[in-house]
Design an enzyme around this catalytic site. Structure first.
Site, PDB file in Angstrom:
ATOM      1  N   ASP A  56      -9.797  -9.682 -12.690  1.00  0.00           N
ATOM      2  CA  ASP A  56      -8.369  -9.856 -12.123  1.00  0.00           C
ATOM      3  C   ASP A  56      -8.498 -10.630 -10.707  1.00  0.00           C
ATOM      4  O   ASP A  56      -8.592  -9.907  -9.622  1.00  0.00           O
ATOM      5  CB  ASP A  56      -8.018  -8.625 -11.962  1.00  0.00           C
ATOM      6  N   GLU A 113       1.698 -15.943  -8.789  1.00  0.00           N
ATOM      7  CA  GLU A 113       0.970 -14.971  -7.911  1.00  0.00           C
ATOM      8  C   GLU A 113      -0.319 -15.799  -7.641  1.00  0.00           C
ATOM      9  O   GLU A 113      -1.356 -14.827  -7.715  1.00  0.00           O
ATOM     10  CB  GLU A 113       0.806 -13.754  -8.500  1.00  0.00           C
ATOM     11  N   HIS A 150       2.254  -1.861 -12.027  1.00  0.00           N
ATOM     12  CA  HIS A 150       0.861  -1.434 -12.814  1.00  0.00           C
ATOM     13  C   HIS A 150       0.920  -0.112 -13.231  1.00  0.00           C
ATOM     14  O   HIS A 150       1.088   0.799 -12.569  1.00  0.00           O
ATOM     15  CB  HIS A 150      -0.290  -1.781 -11.670  1.00  0.00           C
ATOM     16  N   HIS A 207       3.732 -13.635 -15.441  1.00  0.00           N
ATOM     17  CA  HIS A 207       3.187 -13.827 -14.067  1.00  0.00           C
ATOM     18  C   HIS A 207       2.081 -15.035 -14.359  1.00  0.00           C
ATOM     19  O   HIS A 207       1.445 -15.030 -15.215  1.00  0.00           O
ATOM     20  CB  HIS A 207       2.323 -12.709 -13.541  1.00  0.00           C
ATOM     21  N   ASP A 245       0.985 -11.220 -17.505  1.00  0.00           N
ATOM     22  CA  ASP A 245       0.449 -11.783 -16.608  1.00  0.00           C
ATOM     23  C   ASP A 245      -0.933 -12.659 -17.139  1.00  0.00           C
ATOM     24  O   ASP A 245      -1.800 -12.110 -17.798  1.00  0.00           O
ATOM     25  CB  ASP A 245      -0.309 -10.784 -15.500  1.00  0.00           C
ATOM     26  N   GLU A 247       3.338  -3.837 -16.629  1.00  0.00           N
ATOM     27  CA  GLU A 247       2.589  -5.069 -16.360  1.00  0.00           C
ATOM     28  C   GLU A 247       1.080  -5.123 -17.221  1.00  0.00           C
ATOM     29  O   GLU A 247       0.598  -4.093 -17.228  1.00  0.00           O
ATOM     30  CB  GLU A 247       2.175  -5.546 -14.918  1.00  0.00           C
ATOM     31  N   TYR A 297       1.089  -1.645  -5.298  1.00  0.00           N
ATOM     32  CA  TYR A 297       0.114  -1.802  -6.270  1.00  0.00           C
ATOM     33  C   TYR A 297      -0.755  -0.500  -6.315  1.00  0.00           C
ATOM     34  O   TYR A 297      -1.694  -0.383  -7.091  1.00  0.00           O
ATOM     35  CB  TYR A 297      -0.601  -3.180  -6.497  1.00  0.00           C
ATOM     36  N   HIS A 336      -4.399 -11.866 -16.029  1.00  0.00           N
ATOM     37  CA  HIS A 336      -4.716 -10.477 -16.430  1.00  0.00           C
ATOM     38  C   HIS A 336      -4.888 -10.594 -17.922  1.00  0.00           C
ATOM     39  O   HIS A 336      -6.604  -9.933 -18.484  1.00  0.00           O
ATOM     40  CB  HIS A 336      -3.719  -9.431 -16.265  1.00  0.00           C
ATOM     41  N   ARG A 357       0.797  -1.320  -0.034  1.00  0.00           N
ATOM     42  CA  ARG A 357      -0.063   0.214   0.060  1.00  0.00           C
ATOM     43  C   ARG A 357       0.773   1.267  -0.095  1.00  0.00           C
ATOM     44  O   ARG A 357       0.533   2.448   0.114  1.00  0.00           O
ATOM     45  CB  ARG A 357      -1.117  -0.070   1.129  1.00  0.00           C
ATOM     46  N   HIS A 412       8.380  -6.030  -7.189  1.00  0.00           N
ATOM     47  CA  HIS A 412       7.057  -5.453  -7.679  1.00  0.00           C
ATOM     48  C   HIS A 412       6.635  -4.059  -6.987  1.00  0.00           C
ATOM     49  O   HIS A 412       6.901  -4.048  -5.694  1.00  0.00           O
ATOM     50  CB  HIS A 412       5.978  -6.286  -7.321  1.00  0.00           C
ATOM     51  N   HIS A 443      -7.014 -14.019  -9.190  1.00  0.00           N
ATOM     52  CA  HIS A 443      -6.176 -15.095  -9.549  1.00  0.00           C
ATOM     53  C   HIS A 443      -6.490 -16.500  -8.841  1.00  0.00           C
ATOM     54  O   HIS A 443      -7.215 -16.436  -7.851  1.00  0.00           O
ATOM     55  CB  HIS A 443      -4.867 -14.854  -8.674  1.00  0.00           C
TER      56      HIS A 443
HETATM   57 ZN    ZN Z   1      -3.732  -9.434 -10.695  1.00  0.00          ZN
HETATM   58 FE    FE Z   2       0.427  -9.805 -12.035  1.00  0.00          FE
HETATM   59 FE    FE Z   3       0.811  -7.002 -10.381  1.00  0.00          FE
END
Ligand code: ZN
Ligand code: FE
Ligand code: FE
Length: 277
Positions: free
Chosen positions: A224, A256, A107, A211, A176, A142, A70, A179, A37, A67, A226
């Site tokens: 989105d 992920e 992202h 990913h 991904d 991504e 996000y 995604h 965050r 990464h 997973h």
């Molecule tokens: Zn995702």
């Molecule tokens: Fe991802």
């Molecule tokens: Fe990601």
């Protein structure tokens, strides 16, 4: 060589992540550069870095993927939030140079009500301010599911960002699988055709990481969410084809999926069995 790993918690440092990766049969890993965050990153511990570099060499960890948090939004309508995204990424890229030559994924952002073109312009503008000739890190955009107003839901949007960036050689793409499936690309029935499309629009040489996730939802759902490998709408057969596709076999794959360490270990074991080399 099959380069396979998963997302790990960064709380105990680099050496601990590398050891954890090896303990589950991985030879790479992904981690958040700081609390997902946002917020402060842990100070760099030079001894930890030294030990990590040595351990990695001994254990064939040749690449790692950081990464970015996000919640960063490089194309927010709020200039303060754009500034925050930029400064966080500048700090991340500075830290990345302690482990040179690796990958940093982010992202692209959400344009909210500004429209995708304005979003693309802000993202490219930020990249032009943060990328340097000297950096050894490759920054990855991504591919996104297209949830809400996410930018990067199509190869064309990713291409449009890259197009506007000066130091293109510092940029790559992380695909991904959840995604792109959720965005509408049919990687189940024709992964090769999706790669053709990627090649035509962006250029396959820009693809630097995968990913590897299954998806809870149908193609083009823009959700989105997973799923564990083989338990979602992408499925084991398609995933087996993906990891063995000659055009991507040399890339690093990162899980992920919704798993704890033990679940990741099992998925890595399974994927190694399904992999031809
Ligand atoms: Zn995702
Ligand atoms: Fe991802
Ligand atoms: Fe990601």
């Amino acid at each position: 060589m099959f380069t396979i790993g998963c997302h790990l918690s960064a709380s105990k440092g680099y050496l601990a992540m590398a050891k954890e990766a090896v303990s589950i049969g991985a030879n790479t890993f992904q981690f958040f550069t700081r609390n997902p965050r946002g917020g402060q990153a842990k100070p760099i511990d030079k001894k930890d870095i030294q030990e990590f570099l040595k351990f990695s060499k001994e254990n064939n960890i040749n690449v790692i993927l950081a990464h970015s948090p996000y919640t960063l939004n490089a194309c927010s309508a709020d200039p303060g939030l754009r500034e925050f995204a930029k400064n966080t990424m500048i700090d991340d890229l500075k830290r990345m140079e302690y482990t040179p030559g690796n990958l940093y994924n982010f992202h692209p952002g959400s344009h909210v009500k500004q429209g995708v073109e304005i979003g693309i312009n802000y993202i490219a503008e930020m990249l032009n301010e943060i990328l340097t000739k000297e950096q050894t890190t490759t920054v990855l955009l991504e591919t996104m599911a297209g949830k809400g107003s996410e930018v990067g839901r199509s190869f064309e949007e990713i291409k449009a960002i890259i197009e506007k960036v000066n130091l293109k050689e510092k940029l790559g793409v992380c695909l991904d699988t959840c995604h792109v499936w959720d965005a509408g690309y049919d990687i189940v029935n024709n992964f090769d055709k999706v790669l053709d499309e990627f090649d035509k629009v962006i250029g396959l040489e820009k693809l630097k990481a995968i990913h590897l996730n299954d998806s809870k939802n149908d193609r083009a759902s823009h959700k989105d969410r997973h799923e564990k490998i083989g338990e979602g709408k992408i499925g084991m057969e398609a995933i087996t084809k993906i990891i063995n596709n000659p055009r991507v076999v040399s890339l690093p794959f990162f899980l992920e999926t919704p798993n704890e360490l033990d679940g990741y270990k099992k998925e890595i074991e399974l994927l190694k069995k399904l992999r031809n080399n």
